[in-house]
Design a protein around this motif. Structure first.
Motif, PDB file in Angstrom:
ATOM      1  N   LEU A   1       0.805  -1.113  -0.102  1.00 31.78           N
ATOM      2  CA  LEU A   1      -0.138   0.162   0.056  1.00 31.78           C
ATOM      3  C   LEU A   1       0.913   1.171  -0.141  1.00 31.78           C
ATOM      4  CD1 LEU A   1      -2.935   1.430   0.289  1.00 31.78           C
ATOM      5  CD2 LEU A   1      -2.398   1.057   3.072  1.00 31.78           C
ATOM      6  N   LEU A   2       0.651   2.098  -0.979  1.00 34.45           N
ATOM      7  CA  LEU A   2       1.232   3.474  -1.112  1.00 34.45           C
ATOM      8  C   LEU A   2       0.321   4.051  -0.356  1.00 34.45           C
ATOM      9  CD1 LEU A   2       3.537   5.354  -1.800  1.00 34.45           C
ATOM     10  CD2 LEU A   2       2.363   5.899  -4.201  1.00 34.45           C
ATOM     11  N   SER A   3       0.638   4.743   0.893  1.00 28.51           N
ATOM     12  CA  SER A   3      -0.563   5.660   1.605  1.00 28.51           C
ATOM     13  C   SER A   3       0.542   6.363   2.281  1.00 28.51           C
ATOM     14  CB  SER A   3      -1.486   5.047   2.165  1.00 28.51           C
ATOM     15  OG  SER A   3      -2.379   6.100   2.687  1.00 28.51           O
ATOM     16  N   PRO A   4       1.471   7.413   1.789  1.00 24.98           N
ATOM     17  CA  PRO A   4       2.457   8.072   2.773  1.00 24.98           C
ATOM     18  C   PRO A   4       2.034   8.730   4.057  1.00 24.98           C
ATOM     19  CG  PRO A   4       2.630   8.446   0.622  1.00 24.98           C
ATOM     20  CD  PRO A   4       1.340   7.611   0.622  1.00 24.98           C
ATOM     21  N   GLY A   5       0.767   9.680   3.989  1.00 30.27           N
ATOM     22  CA  GLY A   5       0.362  10.269   5.291  1.00 30.27           C
ATOM     23  C   GLY A   5       1.158  11.529   5.172  1.00 30.27           C
ATOM     24  N   SER A   6       1.904  12.092   3.988  1.00 30.36           N
ATOM     25  CA  SER A   6       3.020  12.981   4.524  1.00 30.36           C
ATOM     26  C   SER A   6       3.192  13.674   2.945  1.00 30.36           C
ATOM     27  CB  SER A   6       4.122  12.925   5.183  1.00 30.36           C
ATOM     28  OG  SER A   6       4.937  11.892   4.285  1.00 30.36           O
ATOM     29  N   ALA A   7       4.022  14.803   2.837  1.00 28.40           N
ATOM     30  CA  ALA A   7       4.222  15.406   1.636  1.00 28.40           C
ATOM     31  C   ALA A   7       5.232  14.670   0.926  1.00 28.40           C
ATOM     32  CB  ALA A   7       4.587  16.817   1.923  1.00 28.40           C
ATOM     33  N   SER A   8       5.351  15.055  -0.418  1.00 30.50           N
ATOM     34  CA  SER A   8       6.343  14.119  -1.189  1.00 30.50           C
ATOM     35  C   SER A   8       7.724  15.076  -1.600  1.00 30.50           C
ATOM     36  CB  SER A   8       5.657  13.895  -2.526  1.00 30.50           C
ATOM     37  OG  SER A   8       5.007  15.229  -3.249  1.00 30.50           O
ATOM     38  N   PHE A   9       7.682  16.327  -1.080  1.00 29.90           N
ATOM     39  CA  PHE A   9       8.779  17.097  -1.344  1.00 29.90           C
ATOM     40  C   PHE A   9       9.855  16.522  -0.890  1.00 29.90           C
ATOM     41  CE2 PHE A   9       5.185  19.924   0.544  1.00 29.90           C
ATOM     42  CZ  PHE A   9       4.872  20.205  -0.465  1.00 29.90           C
ATOM     43  N   GLY A  10      11.102  16.866  -1.962  1.00 28.89           N
ATOM     44  CA  GLY A  10      12.412  16.394  -1.456  1.00 28.89           C
ATOM     45  C   GLY A  10      12.900  15.239  -2.452  1.00 28.89           C
ATOM     46  N   VAL A  11      11.758  14.159  -2.394  1.00 30.52           N
ATOM     47  CA  VAL A  11      12.117  13.036  -2.993  1.00 30.52           C
ATOM     48  C   VAL A  11      11.385  12.907  -4.383  1.00 30.52           C
ATOM     49  CG1 VAL A  11      11.770  10.477  -2.666  1.00 30.52           C
ATOM     50  CG2 VAL A  11      12.460  11.601  -1.016  1.00 30.52           C
ATOM     51  N   PHE A  12      10.158  13.690  -4.625  1.00 25.64           N
ATOM     52  CA  PHE A  12       9.521  13.489  -5.727  1.00 25.64           C
ATOM     53  C   PHE A  12       9.052  14.979  -6.023  1.00 25.64           C
ATOM     54  CE2 PHE A  12       8.426   9.622  -3.315  1.00 25.64           C
ATOM     55  CZ  PHE A  12       8.985   8.866  -4.251  1.00 25.64           C
ATOM     56  N   LYS A  13       8.628  15.269  -7.439  1.00 22.51           N
ATOM     57  CA  LYS A  13       8.219  16.644  -7.771  1.00 22.51           C
ATOM     58  C   LYS A  13       7.112  17.269  -6.941  1.00 22.51           C
ATOM     59  CE  LYS A  13       9.574  15.581 -12.530  1.00 22.51           C
ATOM     60  NZ  LYS A  13       9.339  15.223 -13.889  1.00 22.51           N
ATOM     61  N   ASN A  14       6.035  16.288  -6.882  1.00 17.26           N
ATOM     62  CA  ASN A  14       4.728  16.521  -6.043  1.00 17.26           C
ATOM     63  C   ASN A  14       4.106  15.019  -5.899  1.00 17.26           C
ATOM     64  OD1 ASN A  14       3.406  15.646  -8.517  1.00 17.26           O
ATOM     65  ND2 ASN A  14       3.725  17.728  -9.325  1.00 17.26           N
ATOM     66  N   GLU A  15       2.876  15.064  -5.236  1.00 17.72           N
ATOM     67  CA  GLU A  15       2.097  13.816  -4.862  1.00 17.72           C
ATOM     68  C   GLU A  15       1.691  13.044  -6.135  1.00 17.72           C
ATOM     69  OE1 GLU A  15       1.282  16.911  -4.281  1.00 17.72           O
ATOM     70  OE2 GLU A  15      -0.967  17.122  -4.716  1.00 17.72           O
ATOM     71  N   PHE A  16       1.516  13.786  -7.096  1.00 19.76           N
ATOM     72  CA  PHE A  16       1.084  13.091  -8.483  1.00 19.76           C
ATOM     73  C   PHE A  16       2.414  12.241  -9.164  1.00 19.76           C
ATOM     74  CE2 PHE A  16      -1.487  17.023  -7.874  1.00 19.76           C
ATOM     75  CZ  PHE A  16      -2.619  16.619  -7.868  1.00 19.76           C
ATOM     76  N   ASP A  17       3.339  12.951  -9.141  1.00 19.98           N
ATOM     77  CA  ASP A  17       4.669  12.148  -9.432  1.00 19.98           C
ATOM     78  C   ASP A  17       5.058  10.880  -8.593  1.00 19.98           C
ATOM     79  OD1 ASP A  17       7.294  11.870 -10.872  1.00 19.98           O
ATOM     80  OD2 ASP A  17       8.291  12.619  -9.112  1.00 19.98           O
ATOM     81  N   ARG A  18       4.435  10.957  -7.472  1.00 26.26           N
ATOM     82  CA  ARG A  18       4.783   9.821  -6.504  1.00 26.26           C
ATOM     83  C   ARG A  18       3.888   8.842  -6.611  1.00 26.26           C
ATOM     84  NH1 ARG A  18       4.139  11.574  -0.469  1.00 26.26           N
ATOM     85  NH2 ARG A  18       2.181  12.084  -1.169  1.00 26.26           N
ATOM     86  N   GLY A  19       2.684   9.089  -7.068  1.00 30.02           N
ATOM     87  CA  GLY A  19       1.700   8.075  -7.489  1.00 30.02           C
ATOM     88  C   GLY A  19       1.773   7.686  -8.661  1.00 30.02           C
ATOM     89  N   GLU A  20       2.322   8.284  -9.931  1.00 30.37           N
ATOM     90  CA  GLU A  20       2.563   7.817 -11.051  1.00 30.37           C
ATOM     91  C   GLU A  20       3.780   6.891 -11.208  1.00 30.37           C
ATOM     92  OE1 GLU A  20       2.905  11.613 -13.499  1.00 30.37           O
ATOM     93  OE2 GLU A  20       0.835  11.975 -13.053  1.00 30.37           O
ATOM     94  N   GLN A  21       4.871   7.253 -10.388  1.00 34.47           N
ATOM     95  CA  GLN A  21       5.985   6.307 -10.304  1.00 34.47           C
ATOM     96  C   GLN A  21       5.524   4.819  -9.959  1.00 34.47           C
ATOM     97  OE1 GLN A  21       9.678   7.706  -8.687  1.00 34.47           O
ATOM     98  NE2 GLN A  21       9.352   9.740  -9.593  1.00 34.47           N
ATOM     99  N   PHE A  22       4.763   4.843  -8.634  1.00 32.14           N
ATOM    100  CA  PHE A  22       4.290   3.737  -8.236  1.00 32.14           C
ATOM    101  C   PHE A  22       3.330   2.987  -9.173  1.00 32.14           C
ATOM    102  CE2 PHE A  22       0.777   1.324  -5.602  1.00 32.14           C
ATOM    103  CZ  PHE A  22       1.992   0.736  -4.637  1.00 32.14           C
ATOM    104  N   ASN A  23       2.549   3.605  -9.930  1.00 35.56           N
ATOM    105  CA  ASN A  23       1.589   2.921 -10.870  1.00 35.56           C
ATOM    106  C   ASN A  23       2.410   2.490 -12.039  1.00 35.56           C
ATOM    107  OD1 ASN A  23      -0.871   3.343  -9.487  1.00 35.56           O
ATOM    108  ND2 ASN A  23      -1.052   5.547 -10.235  1.00 35.56           N
ATOM    109  N   LYS A  24       3.292   3.322 -12.417  1.00 38.26           N
ATOM    110  CA  LYS A  24       4.253   2.640 -13.479  1.00 38.26           C
ATOM    111  C   LYS A  24       5.007   1.430 -13.278  1.00 38.26           C
ATOM    112  CE  LYS A  24       5.978   6.513 -15.904  1.00 38.26           C
ATOM    113  NZ  LYS A  24       7.274   7.227 -16.228  1.00 38.26           N
TER     114      LYS A  24
END
Length: 134
Positions: free
Chosen positions: A104-127
């Protein structure tokens, strides 16, 4: 999930999979409280993989797990922190997954620093999911 409450809801959805959830979470801090998040993680999660960030540090503190207890025979949660990529997080998740487990990808926090944004984080997981051969 960019706030702890959303991650808690996601974990509660899978309450029938107690101790079969591998949670990819954590990340940057938005000055939020992680006490309830930690309680819910302890209740449901077997493996916790945290992205690098201050929210992850807060989660670790709220879990009240000593470093030398992590992954030991007395530990209920196998735990990794400071992860800097989705690929690394997912590979760790898969390495601990057994038949019937949920990643389960459910970070509960912001994506700054590792990803461009939360959408980038989700797209990478889906890919990564789409490339899986089951």
């Amino acid at each position: 999930a960019t706030i702890p409450e959303s991650a808690i809801v996601a974990l509660n959805v899978f309450q029938n999979y107690k101790s079969k959830i591998i949670l990819i979470g954590g990340g940057a801090d938005k000055e939020l409280d992680y006490k309830e998040y930690a309680k819910t993680v302890k209740k449901y999660v077997k493996t916790l993989i945290l992205f690098q960030g201050a929210a992850s540090d807060k989660i670790i503190k709220e879990l009240k797990i000593k470093k030398n207890d992590l992954g030991g025979k007395n530990s209920k949660i196998i735990f990794f922190s400071g992860i800097k990529s989705m690929k690394k997080a997912f590979n760790l998740a898969i390495s601990y997954a057994e038949k019937g487990d949920i990643v389960l990808l459910s970070p509960g926090s912001a994506s700054f620093g590792v990803f461009k944004n939360e959408f980038d984080r989700g797209e990478q997981f889906n890919k990564i999911i789409k490339r899986l051969k089951i």
